[in-house]
Design a protein around this motif. Structure first.
Motif, mmCIF file in Angstrom:
data_model
loop_
_atom_site.group_PDB
_atom_site.id
_atom_site.type_symbol
_atom_site.label_atom_id
_atom_site.label_comp_id
_atom_site.label_asym_id
_atom_site.label_seq_id
_atom_site.Cartn_x
_atom_site.Cartn_y
_atom_site.Cartn_z
ATOM 1 N N PHE A 1 -6.533 111.203 18.986
ATOM 2 C CA PHE A 1 -5.276 111.250 19.629
ATOM 3 C C PHE A 1 -4.560 109.957 19.923
ATOM 4 O O PHE A 1 -3.305 109.722 19.999
ATOM 5 N N PHE A 2 -5.542 108.708 20.013
ATOM 6 C CA PHE A 2 -4.878 107.475 20.215
ATOM 7 C C PHE A 2 -4.148 107.018 18.962
ATOM 8 O O PHE A 2 -3.083 106.403 19.010
ATOM 9 N N ILE A 3 -4.631 107.422 17.781
ATOM 10 C CA ILE A 3 -3.898 107.021 16.570
ATOM 11 C C ILE A 3 -2.752 107.684 16.411
ATOM 12 O O ILE A 3 -1.570 107.158 16.191
ATOM 13 N N ALA A 4 -2.604 108.999 16.810
ATOM 14 C CA ALA A 4 -1.239 109.793 16.795
ATOM 15 C C ALA A 4 -0.301 109.208 17.905
ATOM 16 O O ALA A 4 0.835 108.973 17.425
ATOM 17 N N CYS A 5 -0.814 108.648 19.005
ATOM 18 C CA CYS A 5 0.149 108.233 19.862
ATOM 19 C C CYS A 5 0.738 106.671 19.375
ATOM 20 O O CYS A 5 2.089 106.474 19.589
ATOM 21 N N LEU A 6 -0.013 106.022 18.519
ATOM 22 C CA LEU A 6 0.482 104.738 18.042
ATOM 23 C C LEU A 6 1.579 104.942 17.107
ATOM 24 O O LEU A 6 2.428 104.023 16.782
ATOM 25 N N LEU A 7 1.399 106.017 16.163
ATOM 26 C CA LEU A 7 2.359 106.264 15.207
ATOM 27 C C LEU A 7 3.741 106.646 15.901
ATOM 28 O O LEU A 7 4.815 106.380 15.395
ATOM 29 N N GLY A 8 3.558 107.460 17.057
ATOM 30 C CA GLY A 8 4.880 107.755 17.712
ATOM 31 C C GLY A 8 5.370 106.260 18.602
ATOM 32 O O GLY A 8 6.578 106.214 18.477
ATOM 33 N N LEU B 1 1.836 97.961 15.471
ATOM 34 C CA LEU B 1 1.196 99.112 15.985
ATOM 35 C C LEU B 1 0.478 99.837 14.784
ATOM 36 O O LEU B 1 -0.629 100.476 14.906
ATOM 37 N N LEU B 2 0.941 99.489 13.658
ATOM 38 C CA LEU B 2 0.357 100.456 12.486
ATOM 39 C C LEU B 2 -0.912 99.656 12.143
ATOM 40 O O LEU B 2 -2.011 100.353 11.735
ATOM 41 N N VAL B 3 -0.994 98.448 12.363
ATOM 42 C CA VAL B 3 -2.322 97.674 11.925
ATOM 43 C C VAL B 3 -3.323 98.163 12.796
ATOM 44 O O VAL B 3 -4.584 98.553 12.525
ATOM 45 N N SER B 4 -2.945 98.295 14.314
ATOM 46 C CA SER B 4 -4.099 98.816 15.217
ATOM 47 C C SER B 4 -4.281 100.079 14.847
ATOM 48 O O SER B 4 -5.620 100.572 15.000
ATOM 49 N N ALA B 5 -3.577 101.137 14.400
ATOM 50 C CA ALA B 5 -3.824 102.386 14.070
ATOM 51 C C ALA B 5 -4.826 102.489 12.863
ATOM 52 O O ALA B 5 -5.631 103.453 12.832
ATOM 53 N N GLY B 6 -4.563 101.702 12.020
ATOM 54 C CA GLY B 6 -5.677 101.716 10.925
ATOM 55 C C GLY B 6 -6.964 101.188 11.172
ATOM 56 O O GLY B 6 -7.884 101.720 10.807
ATOM 57 N N LEU B 7 -7.054 100.138 12.215
ATOM 58 C CA LEU B 7 -8.312 99.886 12.724
ATOM 59 C C LEU B 7 -9.139 101.029 13.580
ATOM 60 O O LEU B 7 -10.342 101.073 13.462
ATOM 61 N N LEU B 8 -8.139 101.876 14.190
ATOM 62 C CA LEU B 8 -8.930 102.971 14.905
ATOM 63 C C LEU B 8 -9.275 103.981 13.999
ATOM 64 O O LEU B 8 -10.274 104.634 14.158
ATOM 65 N N THR B 9 -8.647 103.863 12.710
ATOM 66 C CA THR B 9 -9.333 104.997 12.043
ATOM 67 C C THR B 9 -10.658 104.725 11.345
ATOM 68 O O THR B 9 -11.524 105.472 11.065
ATOM 69 N N LEU B 10 -10.820 103.257 11.247
ATOM 70 C CA LEU B 10 -12.225 102.780 11.034
ATOM 71 C C LEU B 10 -13.083 103.193 11.789
ATOM 72 O O LEU B 10 -14.299 103.622 11.718
#
Length: 472
Positions: free
Chosen positions: A135-142, A221-230
């Motif tokens: 959910f947090f990753i999806a928010c970051l993409l938004g 924000l995309l950098v952060s989304a990649g880290l949350l994926t890990l």
């Protein structure tokens, strides 16, 4: 110590002996000890990586959030409709930015707490943990789209969202750790795990400071989304260890929903003395942090005109905080925790904050404000937080996942709301009055720490800390 979750813990020396040896070890000795712990406890590697990625991702975002909170561009923070509504009534939103943002954060926490409670009550850990992060990753993409398009009002939504993300994501992390490690293991390993987060807290603002001018705010924000994926990958790898731990304890596993009432966390905090003490400690800790945060925002607004400069300033503060934090974690935290327990880790930061606010009352210089902010947050991350999280390994799962979440979200943001408006009132009388009041709040923090130390001592050392009820 018996074998557990697929690995066998070797016989451990007396805690005081370990602490004495730690005091004389070189950094290379400490590195060898860390490698030995990784060999002895295989889940430690994934826990370390998980917290590193989580805190790196958060600290990429935090300077962006703080810069927005200190922004003089009101249209970047609030929607145009809200600005026009306030202007028609003679209200200057720019003078109430932080107060309104913290109020919105608290309201969001109140609305989301029952949602989180329902998720924990009705779904097993293997479902709700990945769902929270996805959910947090999806928010970051938004948000990437919102920032890339410079949509008015993006700042307020993002500021509130980062606060929600930080509290829920970190709370879920430590709750999960208490499913994997026993209280004895936590005393040995939480310092290493916390150090992983601190390294992430150092790398995150460093990335932001180096990349913000080249990539722009939106791409961070995309950098952060990649880290949350890990982080999601680490959760999936740690799941089997948690299940094996619970099978050995003979308790209901994390593959089943916890059950119970959605608002059980808040009810437990009200009913149980230890949880009440932890809530009071959190309230006063938030109080001192919010008072000094608002003064820091005033300084940033005065001296830095654009978002990139403010973001770099806040990233520099975060770098100093996390540098001091990792030094304390490497050389102090484990030695104190294994030898003396949680008492010094809670009482030392409270005493340092009291001294710092007394100094600011006498001389509220901008540089001294920054120094006290660094000491305050470094003491929280390197000492107080590992101590609190160790306590949670000794209570039942509903207290870990529900009561802890209530304290870390509703109580935390409730404290933000109270003290951000108190600061607005006190600031009219000058910085000396703000920090003088902060001395009283710091004294309350010390009293709360003492209460927690006393209550946690009553838990004793039962053989099954995961199922033992709280002291009443």
């Amino acid at each position: 110590m018996t074998a557990s979750i697929g690995y066998r813990a070797r016989a451990s020396p007396d805690a005081s002996q370990m602490a004495t040896r730690d005091a004389t070890r070189s950094p290379f000795d400490r590195l060898r000890r860390f490698r030995g712990a990784l060999s002895e406890f295989p889940p430690l590697l994934w826990a370390f990586t998980y917290f590193f990625c989580l805190l790196t991702g958060y600290y990429v975002l935090r300077p962006v959030r703080d810069a927005l909170g200190a922004s003089s561009d009101i249209e970047a923070v609030f929607p145009r409709g809200m600005i026009e509504w306030a202007a028609a009534r003679g209200v200057a939103l720019g003078e109430l930015t932080l107060q309104l943002l913290f109020t919105g954060t608290f309201i969001s926490m109140l609305l989301l707490q029952p949602v989180y409670g329902a998720l924990v009550s009705r779904f097993p850990r293997r479902v709700f943990l990945p769902v929270v992060y996805l959910f947090f990753i999806a928010c970051l993409l938004g948000f990437y789209l919102a920032f890339d398009s410079a949509i008015p009002g993006r700042g307020a939504v993002f500021f509130i969202w980062v606060a929600v993300f930080n509290l829920f994501a970190v709370t879920v992390f430590w709750s999960f750790m208490s499913d994997i490690f026993s209280n004895h293991e936590a005393k040995r390993l939480y310092g290493y795990i916390a150090a992983g987060g601190t390294v992430g807290g150092f790398v995150g603002p460093l990335l932001t400071r180096q990349l913000v001018n080249e990539l722009g705010v939106a791409n961070l924000l995309l950098v952060s989304a990649g880290l949350l994926t890990l982080c999601v990958v680490c959760i999936l790898r740690l799941g089997p260890w948690a299940r094996r731990r619970e099978l050995e304890r003979g308790i209901r596993g994390g593959e089943q929903a916890i059950g119970g009432e959605v608002l059980a966390g808040l009810k437990r905090v009200w009913r149980e003395p230890l949880l009440r003490a932890l809530a009071l400690l959190m309230l006063f800790g938030v109080g001192v942090g919010t008072l000094i945060y608002n003064e820091q925002a005033r300084i940033a607004r005065t001296f830095f005109a654009d978002a990139e400069a403010r973001t770099a300033y806040y990233a520099g503060i975060d770098l100093a905080i996390n540098t001091l934090t990792i030094v304390v974690q490497l050389f102090v935290t484990r030695a104190l925790l294994t030898r003396y327990g949680v008492a010094p880790l809670l009482l030392i930061p409270a005493g340092a904050i009291l001294i710092g606010f007394a100094a600011l009352t006498a001389s509220p210089l901008p540089m001294l404000v920054a120094v006290v902010q660094v000491v305050l947050r470094a003491g929280e991350f390197s000492l107080a937080k590992p101590a609190r999280e160790t306590i949670y390994t000794r209570v039942d799962r509903e207290s870990r996942y529900k009561a802890k979440a209530a304290i870390d979200t509703v109580v935390y943001r409730g404290g933000d709301l109270i003290f951000v408006w108190l600061h607005k009132f006190l600031a009219a009388f000058g910085s000396n009055v703000v920090f003088g009041f902060g001395v009283l709040v710091a004294a309350g923090l010390g009293a709360g720490a003492w209460w927690v130390v006393r209550e946690q001592a009553r838990l004793g050392s039962a053989s099954d800390p995961a199922t033992r009820p709280l002291a009443t």
